[in-house]
Each structure stands twice: as structure tokens, then as C-alpha cells.
Design an enzyme around this catalytic site. Structure first.
Site, PDB file in Angstrom:
ATOM      1  N   ASP A   1      -3.570 -19.295   9.835  1.00  2.85           N
ATOM      2  CA  ASP A   1      -3.069 -17.974   9.479  1.00  2.85           C
ATOM      3  C   ASP A   1      -2.131 -17.918   8.284  1.00  2.85           C
ATOM      4  O   ASP A   1      -1.500 -16.892   8.028  1.00  2.85           O
ATOM      5  CB  ASP A   1      -2.376 -17.351  10.696  1.00  2.85           C
ATOM      6  CG  ASP A   1      -3.370 -16.898  11.740  1.00  2.85           C
ATOM      7  OD1 ASP A   1      -4.366 -16.263  11.351  1.00  2.85           O
ATOM      8  OD2 ASP A   1      -3.157 -17.178  12.933  1.00  2.85           O
TER       9      ASP A   1
ATOM     10  N   ASP B   1     -11.668 -14.029  12.456  1.00  5.25           N
ATOM     11  CA  ASP B   1     -10.453 -13.626  11.737  1.00  5.25           C
ATOM     12  C   ASP B   1     -10.205 -14.490  10.508  1.00  5.25           C
ATOM     13  O   ASP B   1      -9.588 -14.046   9.524  1.00  5.25           O
ATOM     14  CB  ASP B   1      -9.222 -13.745  12.649  1.00  5.25           C
ATOM     15  CG  ASP B   1      -9.435 -13.271  14.070  1.00  5.25           C
ATOM     16  OD1 ASP B   1     -10.521 -13.510  14.626  1.00  5.25           O
ATOM     17  OD2 ASP B   1      -8.486 -12.708  14.646  1.00  5.25           O
TER      18      ASP B   1
END
Length: 395
Positions: free
Chosen positions: A115, A174
Site C-alpha cells: 500500500d 486493490d
């Protein structure tokens, strides 16, 4: 003048007036949204601990929850501040945005999961677009290099989460969003390897994550040595074979963005295919704000996911720029429908939600986490969509 020609001219004039009025209405709505966002975030910034970032607001508990900068959503708050500053030039917002970048900067070395793109690109990347500050650029280039440490050559993909009892080497949809950092860095002083990693990952995801109808699995687990798929499952969706709404939005945004950098037709084709799945889905409500999962059993009583809608709106506005006239009109119309809904039905009351802009998002319903709450990334992609609308529609 012939009657048919006269009617054609009159119809054209009426259409022009209608389009002009519609654009003026959207211009006014966006201006109101931007002023509202500034007022809300001035409230929010008074409530957030100096060493944390706002994560969500839970209306059921009337509770603001903040996280450390090592949580995946930490970059969205500073990024939203920069987008609000871009719209309003408010000096208080600018001061807070700069302060929060200082807190976020150590994450340029973060390797705990994939991330880093969300953390650094949404914060420093947004700031650099506005300021061209060389220090911000250096942070972005460092973060991009850090991101490659999770690249697994045998998989031709970036491993999302660490190995656990549940997964060997999972890649989640994602992860497509984090490729923007790599592509941008490769074209702005970084190496060609950064873009190679991003495109290998996008190709692997294109091959293994998607079903024939254009929907995607949430998680694909791999053998790191051979790249063989071990399983396809969900983590935040209703079921392994269901279409988790935010996952579909991540895919739509990700392949549209990858086409921006590479101009590879397969990425654009995939973006159109995902858009078709979303926009023609019989479970998509009229206001285009999806239920948390397109296959949730309790539709039409299932919770909506405003965060997925915000990502969709922003992605559709970009996809429209790479589309033929008919597609462009349709995508802009759908994005407009979403933005109108988010600006009315799903917008916080003035002074409400502890300062968040939007309501009714869903983080992880199967884990009963962040259900019907305000989420930092919903605000970020909403503000990004408003900015894109001004750039590309209200020229």
C-alpha cells in the site's frame, strides 16, 4: 428556409441551451461542494491527533477513529487536503496539508504490504502536481523504488500481503491502484524497471483476476516460484465468486490509469469491459451508488458503498477521455449521476461526521468492520472526481 432545416436549427439551439444550463448547475454544485469540504476539513483537522491520520467516522458510536501512518489509508487525508487547497486556496488547509506530509514521509520506506502507493502517491503525488516541489518528487521516487521490493519475479506481480496461514503470496485487485506510483516515477527520473514491474503486474492481474463477464476476484493466491494460481477467493466481498463493489472500482480505475501511461489497447479494452459490467449490472441502483457487493443476498436492503461510487466516478471521467463520442457521453453522464448523489443524499450534514465529507461507506462487511461509516478514501476520490469534472467537462 426549409421546415426540416428550421427544426434542426431550433433543436440544436435548444440542446445547446440545455447543455449550458446543465453545466452551470454542475459548476455551482461543485463550487458548493468545495466550500463545504473546506469547512468540514477545518473541523476535522481540529479533532485528529497530531501523530495520526483520520481513518473513519462511525455514526453508530459518534466516534472518530484515527490510525498510525503505517495504516494503508494514511495518505488519503493529506491528499484530500491538497485537493481542497487546489480548489479553494485556503491558507489554513495548506498549512495542515504541509504539516501532514511531514508526518507521512517516513512511509516512503514502508515494505509491510503493497500500500505504499496509496500512502505516498495520494499524498505526495497530489502535492507535487500542485507545487512541483523537488523534495516531494524525491519522496515519490524513493517510494517507487521501495515498492519494487515486494515484486516477485516468479509471479510477475507485486505481493500484496505477507504469507499467512490463509495465504501463500496473495495479490489483491486493490494493488492495481499502486501501479500509478511506479509508472509516474519511471517517466520522471526513475528507471525503466519501475514501469516494467507495473506492466508485468497489470498483465498478470489481467490474466488471472478476471471472469469472462469483466468482474474480478478480490484475492488471487500464487506460488512465488512458478507463478501458478493456488486459489481465487475473497477477503472483503460476499463470496469468492461474487463481485465486491470496491474491487470492481479499483480494477476500473487501475486499467484506465495504466492505459494513460502505456497506451496499450488491452488495458483500455479491459477498462471498458469492467465499466460495462458495472454500469449494466441489474443490481446497480438508479443513482449509480452500488451496494457493497453486486451479489449481496439482501439487495435492495444491503448497505451502499459510497467509497466505491467515488472511485467509479473518478475513473469514468478519465475513461471518457479515451473513448469515442458515444461512450464519452455515457461515461460522463454516469459520473454526473454519481456526483450529484454524493453531493446530496450521501453528503454529511454541515458540521457533521466529525468533519468528513461523505457518509455511508463500507470497509469490510464480512469482518463487521467499518460498515455504514465515513471513510477517508471516499472523501479523497470524491474530491479528485470533482477536480477532474472541472478539468475535462466544464472546460
Amino acid at each position: 428556409m426549409k421546415p426540416i432545416l428550421r427544426l434542426t436549427i431550433v433543436a440544436g439551439l435548444l440542446l445547446s441551451v440545455f447543455v449550458s444550463d446543465a453545466q452551470q448547475n454542475m459548476r455551482a454544485l461543485i463550487k458548493e461542494d468545495e466550500a463545504f469540504a473546506a469547512a468540514q476539513y477545518k473541523l476535522l483537522m481540529q479533532k485528529v491527533p497530531v501523530d495520526k491520520m483520520p481513518q473513519n467516522y462511525d455514526p453508530a458510536k459518534d466516534q472518530l477513529n484515527a490510525s498510525g501512518v503505517d495504516w494503508w489509508t494514511s495518505g488519503f487525508y493529506p491528499g484530500t487536503l491538497w485537493l481542497i487547497y487546489k480548489a479553494t486556496k485556503d491558507p489554513q488547509i495548506l498549512a495542515e496539508a504541509k504539516k501532514r506530509l511531514t508526518i507521512e514521509e517516513p512511509m516512503k520506506y514502508y515494505t509491510g504490504n503493497h500500500d505504499i502507493g496509496f500512502m505516498i502517491n495520494c499524498s505526495f503525488g497530489t502535492a507535487y502536481q500542485l507545487t512541483k516541489d523537488s523534495h516531494y518528487k524525491d519522496v515519490l521516487l524513493t517510494a517507487a523504488q521501495t515498492a519494487t521490493k515486494r515484486y516477485r519475479r516468479g509471479m510477475h506481480a507485486i505481493q500484496s500481503w505477507n504469507k499467512s496461514k490463509k495465504f501463500n503470496a496473495p495479490v489483491i485487485i486493490d494493488n492495481m491502484m499502486n501501479l500509478e506510483l511506479l509508472e509516474w516515477a519511471s517517466g520522471n527520473g526513475g528507471t525503466k524497471y519501475l514501469a516494467e514491474v507495473a506492466e508485468n503486474h497489470a498483465n498478470t492481474t489481467l490474466k488471472n483476476h478476471f471472469r469472462p463477464d469483466g468482474s474480478s476476484y478480490h484475492v488471487v493466491d500464487y506460488d512465488t516460484a512458478t507463478g501458478a494460481v493456488l486459489k481465487r477467493v475473497t477477503h472483503q466481498g460476499y463470496a469468492d465468486a461474487s463481485a465486491w463493489s470496491r474491487g470492481q472500482a479499483w480494477g476500473l480505475y487501475g486499467y484506465t490509469m495504466m492505459y494513460r501511461f502505456t497506451k496499450k489497447p488491452e488495458y483500455l479494452a479491459q477498462a471498458h469491459k469492467i465499466a460495462a459490467f458495472i454500469l449494466t449490472n441489474p443490481h446497480l441502483p438508479a443513482d449509480k451508488v452500488p451496494y457493497w457487493d453486486f451479489d449481496a443476498l439482501d439487495i435492495p436492503h444491503a448497505p451502499r458503498d459510497v467509497s466505491a461510487a467515488a472511485v467509479m466516478a473518478s475513473a469514468l471521467l478519465e475513461l471518457a477521455q479515451y473513448s469515442n463520442a458515444k461512450q464519452k457521453t455515457a461515461y460522463i453522464s454516469d459520473a454526473t449521476t454519481i456526483l450529484k448523489a454524493l453531493s446530496t443524499t450521501y453528503r454529511s450534514k454541515p458540521g457533521g461526521s466529525k468533519g468528513f465529507i461523505l457518509t455511508q461507506s463500507v470497509g469490510n462487511l464480512p469482518s463487521k468492520s467499518e460498515v455504514n461509516v465515513s471513510l477517508s478514501y471516499a472523501d479523497y476520490y470524491f474530491m479528485e472526481a470533482l477536480d477532474r469534472y472541472k478539468q475535462w467537462v466544464l472546460k
